[in-house]
Write an enzyme that holds these catalytic residues in place. Sequence first.
Site, PDB file in Angstrom:
ATOM      1  N   ILE A  15       0.772  -1.231  -0.013  1.00 31.06           N
ATOM      2  CA  ILE A  15      -0.041  -0.110   0.106  1.00 31.06           C
ATOM      3  C   ILE A  15       0.904   1.392   0.005  1.00 31.06           C
ATOM      4  CG2 ILE A  15      -2.080   1.198   1.107  1.00 31.06           C
ATOM      5  CD1 ILE A  15      -2.568  -1.559   0.000  1.00 31.06           C
ATOM      6  N   LYS A 117      -6.759  -0.543   9.941  1.00 34.29           N
ATOM      7  CA  LYS A 117      -8.084  -0.700  10.767  1.00 34.29           C
ATOM      8  C   LYS A 117      -7.735  -0.708  12.392  1.00 34.29           C
ATOM      9  CE  LYS A 117      -8.220  -3.883   7.806  1.00 34.29           C
ATOM     10  NZ  LYS A 117      -8.593  -4.787   6.822  1.00 34.29           N
ATOM     11  N   LYS A 217     -14.289  -3.820  10.736  1.00 34.21           N
ATOM     12  CA  LYS A 217     -15.121  -2.815   9.748  1.00 34.21           C
ATOM     13  C   LYS A 217     -16.475  -2.260  10.418  1.00 34.21           C
ATOM     14  CE  LYS A 217     -12.357  -4.262   5.784  1.00 34.21           C
ATOM     15  NZ  LYS A 217     -12.306  -5.322   4.809  1.00 34.21           N
ATOM     16  N   GLY A 311      -6.772  -3.927  -2.879  1.00 34.74           N
ATOM     17  CA  GLY A 311      -5.946  -3.883  -3.948  1.00 34.74           C
ATOM     18  C   GLY A 311      -4.931  -2.538  -3.852  1.00 34.74           C
TER      19      GLY A 311
HETATM   20  N1  HSE Z   1      -8.751  -9.005   3.791  1.00 33.51           N
HETATM   21  C1  HSE Z   1      -9.551  -7.855   3.329  1.00 33.51           C
HETATM   22  C2  HSE Z   1     -10.429  -8.204   2.253  1.00 33.51           C
HETATM   23  C3  HSE Z   1      -8.872  -6.549   2.810  1.00 33.51           C
HETATM   24  O1  HSE Z   1     -10.506  -9.378   1.651  1.00 33.51           O
HETATM   25  O2  HSE Z   1     -11.386  -7.446   1.930  1.00 33.51           O
HETATM   26  C4  HSE Z   1      -9.452  -5.287   2.711  1.00 33.51           C
HETATM   27  O3  HSE Z   1      -9.493  -4.791   4.174  1.00 33.51           O
END
Ligand code: HSE
Length: 329
Positions: A15, A117, A217, A311
């Site tokens: 990233i 996060k 999340k 991504g």
């Molecule tokens: N591992 C997470 C996913 C990445 O598959 O959505 C993004 O937070």
Amino acid sequence: MITVIKIAIIGFGVIGRGVAEVLLEKKEEIQNRIGEYSIVAVCEKDGVAYNPDGLGWEVLKMKGGDFSEGSTVDIIETAEFDVAIEVTPTDIKKGEPGLTHISECLEKGSHVITSNKGPLVVAYSKLQELAERNEVQLMFEATVGGGMPLIKLVRNDLAGNEIDSIRGILNGTCNYILSRMESEKLTYNQVLTEAKELGIAEADPTYDVEGIDSAAKVVIIANALLNMDITYDDVEIEGITAITPEAFEVAMERDYTIRLIGEVSRETGSLKVSPRLISTHHPLAVTGTLNAVQIRTDLAKDIVVIGRGAGQKETSSAIISDLIEIFRK
Ligand code: HSE
């Protein structure tokens, strides 16, 4: 008055490198919107690169031994920068090392943009207070849904609405596994290896399949968008490991599919991650690695957003949009 915006990138993995590349590649377009900027520091676990006059394309070629000795904390304490992009690996339980990085940057008066996060799950309100006290901003569009807009969409474009609930697909790895189980009649274990190869699974993929990533999340959405004050332990969590191809057969006979849904609802008080039956005609019935979220509001009623939740370039999109939001001319 800032003349050149100085950026520090903390965490130089996929990233961090992706963001640096976009900042260099799209410099002219971004500068048109926020004014002149330069990347003055990049920090990673092997060392740091620092140049108060700005680092260029050469930084993307640097590996292990090319970095100077020095720690991220040294850079945070001694270097001059206006905004830190904190993109170190996430730890949902303790939030470290990101929590220390973000706290120290806010404390010294730097804005922070993060995709991490863990620190927000562990200490959202403390970090927001710290940002307010130091008159800087803490931005985190990339933490939920990657390239799919959600945080600023709700805060800016749906400002004035009461948010009743937000529910949807918050993990691309699980969605990919479930879609493949459905279309190819494969077992969970047959698809798991394939999913790991996509490069979007967490370092420990149990975080994905056991619903931990989605729950993190949910905590961020609840606290940041529905003004709640909840912790990870408040979320009821069930992952996808027990789902069988037979379960899909039964669902499909009735025109339903199975998706891992994260949900925050003010109406029902639900804070939950669990596999749910979704009509195949419902907008949340997306396939592959996509994320999809339904926002229920009092004025605009229902809004659905669909997009790529992970991504390199997709996450960079969220980070760059936060940067533009902070410094927009
Ligand atoms: N591992 C997470 C996913 C990445 O598959 O959505 C993004 O937070």
